[in-house]
Scaffold this motif. Structure first.
Motif, PDB file in Angstrom:
ATOM      1  N   VAL A  74       6.802  -6.307 -11.302  1.00 47.47           N
ATOM      2  CA  VAL A  74       7.003  -6.633  -9.889  1.00 47.47           C
ATOM      3  C   VAL A  74       6.803  -5.370  -9.072  1.00 47.47           C
ATOM      4  O   VAL A  74       7.347  -4.302  -9.385  1.00 47.47           O
ATOM      5  CB  VAL A  74       8.412  -7.210  -9.659  1.00 47.47           C
ATOM      6  N   LEU A  75       6.006  -5.475  -8.009  1.00 48.20           N
ATOM      7  CA  LEU A  75       5.630  -4.307  -7.215  1.00 48.20           C
ATOM      8  C   LEU A  75       6.681  -3.968  -6.164  1.00 48.20           C
ATOM      9  O   LEU A  75       7.273  -4.863  -5.554  1.00 48.20           O
ATOM     10  CB  LEU A  75       4.296  -4.564  -6.507  1.00 48.20           C
ATOM     11  N   PRO A  76       6.878  -2.672  -5.908  1.00 50.64           N
ATOM     12  CA  PRO A  76       7.716  -2.274  -4.766  1.00 50.64           C
ATOM     13  C   PRO A  76       6.948  -2.504  -3.471  1.00 50.64           C
ATOM     14  O   PRO A  76       5.729  -2.689  -3.469  1.00 50.64           O
ATOM     15  CB  PRO A  76       7.944  -0.776  -5.010  1.00 50.64           C
ATOM     16  N   GLU A  77       7.654  -2.486  -2.364  1.00 49.40           N
ATOM     17  CA  GLU A  77       6.992  -2.583  -1.067  1.00 49.40           C
ATOM     18  C   GLU A  77       6.188  -1.303  -0.804  1.00 49.40           C
ATOM     19  O   GLU A  77       6.524  -0.234  -1.289  1.00 49.40           O
ATOM     20  CB  GLU A  77       8.030  -2.778   0.047  1.00 49.40           C
ATOM     21  N   GLY A  78       5.142  -1.439  -0.005  1.00 48.78           N
ATOM     22  CA  GLY A  78       4.407  -0.262   0.417  1.00 48.78           C
ATOM     23  C   GLY A  78       3.197   0.081  -0.406  1.00 48.78           C
ATOM     24  O   GLY A  78       2.644   1.179  -0.250  1.00 48.78           O
ATOM     25  N   ILE A  79       2.740  -0.827  -1.269  1.00 48.53           N
ATOM     26  CA  ILE A  79       1.543  -0.565  -2.059  1.00 48.53           C
ATOM     27  C   ILE A  79       0.592  -1.745  -1.900  1.00 48.53           C
ATOM     28  O   ILE A  79       0.979  -2.900  -2.090  1.00 48.53           O
ATOM     29  CB  ILE A  79       1.882  -0.295  -3.542  1.00 48.53           C
ATOM     30  N   GLU A  80      -0.642  -1.474  -1.518  1.00 55.17           N
ATOM     31  CA  GLU A  80      -1.604  -2.545  -1.276  1.00 55.17           C
ATOM     32  C   GLU A  80      -2.189  -3.036  -2.598  1.00 55.17           C
ATOM     33  O   GLU A  80      -2.186  -2.308  -3.600  1.00 55.17           O
ATOM     34  CB  GLU A  80      -2.718  -2.057  -0.352  1.00 55.17           C
ATOM     35  N   PRO A  81      -2.731  -4.279  -2.622  1.00 54.52           N
ATOM     36  CA  PRO A  81      -3.238  -4.845  -3.872  1.00 54.52           C
ATOM     37  C   PRO A  81      -4.327  -4.021  -4.534  1.00 54.52           C
ATOM     38  O   PRO A  81      -4.323  -3.866  -5.764  1.00 54.52           O
ATOM     39  CB  PRO A  81      -3.763  -6.224  -3.447  1.00 54.52           C
ATOM     40  N   ALA A  82      -5.281  -3.475  -3.771  1.00 54.09           N
ATOM     41  CA  ALA A  82      -6.375  -2.724  -4.388  1.00 54.09           C
ATOM     42  C   ALA A  82      -5.860  -1.482  -5.110  1.00 54.09           C
ATOM     43  O   ALA A  82      -6.334  -1.137  -6.196  1.00 54.09           O
ATOM     44  CB  ALA A  82      -7.406  -2.326  -3.335  1.00 54.09           C
ATOM     45  N   ALA A  83      -4.880  -0.797  -4.522  1.00 53.22           N
ATOM     46  CA  ALA A  83      -4.292   0.365  -5.188  1.00 53.22           C
ATOM     47  C   ALA A  83      -3.486  -0.059  -6.411  1.00 53.22           C
ATOM     48  O   ALA A  83      -3.577   0.564  -7.477  1.00 53.22           O
ATOM     49  CB  ALA A  83      -3.408   1.138  -4.209  1.00 53.22           C
TER      50      ALA A  83
END
Length: 333
Positions: A110-119
């Motif tokens: 699960v991703l944290p906030e503040g990171i875009e999908p491409a990165a």
């Protein structure tokens, strides 16, 4: 669903957009709605039939992606529909060049906030490979010198930043002045232009930059003849990590280049690492948090829509890219 298949082994033209049945999340799996998928050398080798774990066509390539959870299978905990995640796939398995993919839950974070999908899509393969090699295998630390081959590549640009963040001095080997300038901006302390210094001339340049000592850590992302060069540029007591053979050529080495110096050689291959029981999730989460906080930056130079996967592979194989090549999946609203 839309996907890209390898119809037969060959050049980029064998990557064909197709319609396939939607996968479902089986027991222990997470169904991911893909927003972006990383393009890697392993994908190109798989497409060409040169990957050591290649199955038989038709195959959907893709070993890393980011997106949103659509559903979870029986027995999955800690992940819910609607959450943003990154997913680590396996070369030769049903891949991530697709709108939907069913992925083992132990390879989803699960991703944290503040990171875009491409990165985020660049983290599971390219960035994890650099992270694991430097953190777990070589244990690169403050005050050491780390030499990185193919430093402007997706893995290389990750390694430059990870090593610099650990307090190491980074010597980045890259193919043109444009690339060496670029990796300097990423944090490399010294650079070697491998066009101006081919083969053993690059070894001599690394030795010159280190006062004849060599680098405590050498990250070999090229293979072939470069592996012997890596051993020669390693310092006494150094560590060399071999994690690719994009040269697709034998590596001929002289044992006298490493045993008198007590150099340790490590091999790294992510799929085999997972099969040996390693859980990548803590490392992937730490990586994602570092990127989300702005301490590490994922350079995504080229983005192609899913249907143009063939063009993405052409871009990768021209070796003109700096950083990552990514496929994006756009959906009608």
């Amino acid at each position: 669903m839309r996907a890209v298949q390898i119809t037969e082994f060959g050049g980029p033209e064998v990557l064909v957009p197709v319609e396939l049945p939607d996968p479902v999340a089986g027991p222990g799996q997470v169904l991911v709605e893909v927003a972006a998928a990383g393009v890697n050398r392993a994908d190109a080798l798989l497409r060409a039939g040169r990957y050591h774990r290649a199955g038989r066509p038709p195959l959907v390539p893709g070993v890393e992606a980011a997106g949103t959870v659509r559903a979870v299978g029986a027995g999955v905990t800690g992940i819910a529909a609607g959450q943003r995640v990154l997913a680590m796939g396996e070369a030769g398995a049903p891949g991530l060049y697709a709108e939907l993919a069913a992925v083992p839950a132990e390879q989803v974070v699960v991703l944290p906030e503040g990171i875009e999908p491409a990165a985020a899509a660049a983290l599971p393969s390219a960035w994890f490979s650099a992270w694991y090699s430097l953190r777990h295998l070589a244990r690169a630390g403050a005050g050491e010198t780390v030499a990185v081959h193919a430093a402007a590549s997706g893995v290389g640009s990750a390694a430059v930043q990870i090593a610099a963040a650990a307090g190491a001095r980074v010597i980045a080997l890259a193919g043109t002045p444009t690339k060496t300038d670029w990796v300097t901006a990423l944090g490399a302390h010294d650079t070697v232009d491998t066009v101006a210094h081919p083969g053993d001339a690059a070894v001599q340049e690394v030795l010159r930059l280190t006062g004849g000592r060599g680098a405590e850590v050498v990250l070999d992302l090229v293979g072939g003849p470069a592996f012997g060069q890596s051993l020669r540029m390693a310092a006494a007591g150094g560590r060399v990590v071999a994690m690719a053979n994009v040269a697709l050529a034998p590596s001929t080495i002289d044992t006298r280049d490493f045993y008198p110096k007590n150099v340790t050689i490590h091999g790294f291959q992510v799929t085999n690492l997972l099969e040996l029981g390693f859980d990548p999730r803590p490392d992937l989460l730490e990586l994602a948090e570092q990127v989300a906080a702005g301490r590490l930056r994922v350079p995504v130079e080229s983005r192609f829509p899913l249907e143009r996967a063939a063009d993405a592979h052409r871009q990768l194989e021209r070796r003109g890219n700096r950083g990552k090549v990514v496929l994006t999946v756009d959906r009608p609203h």
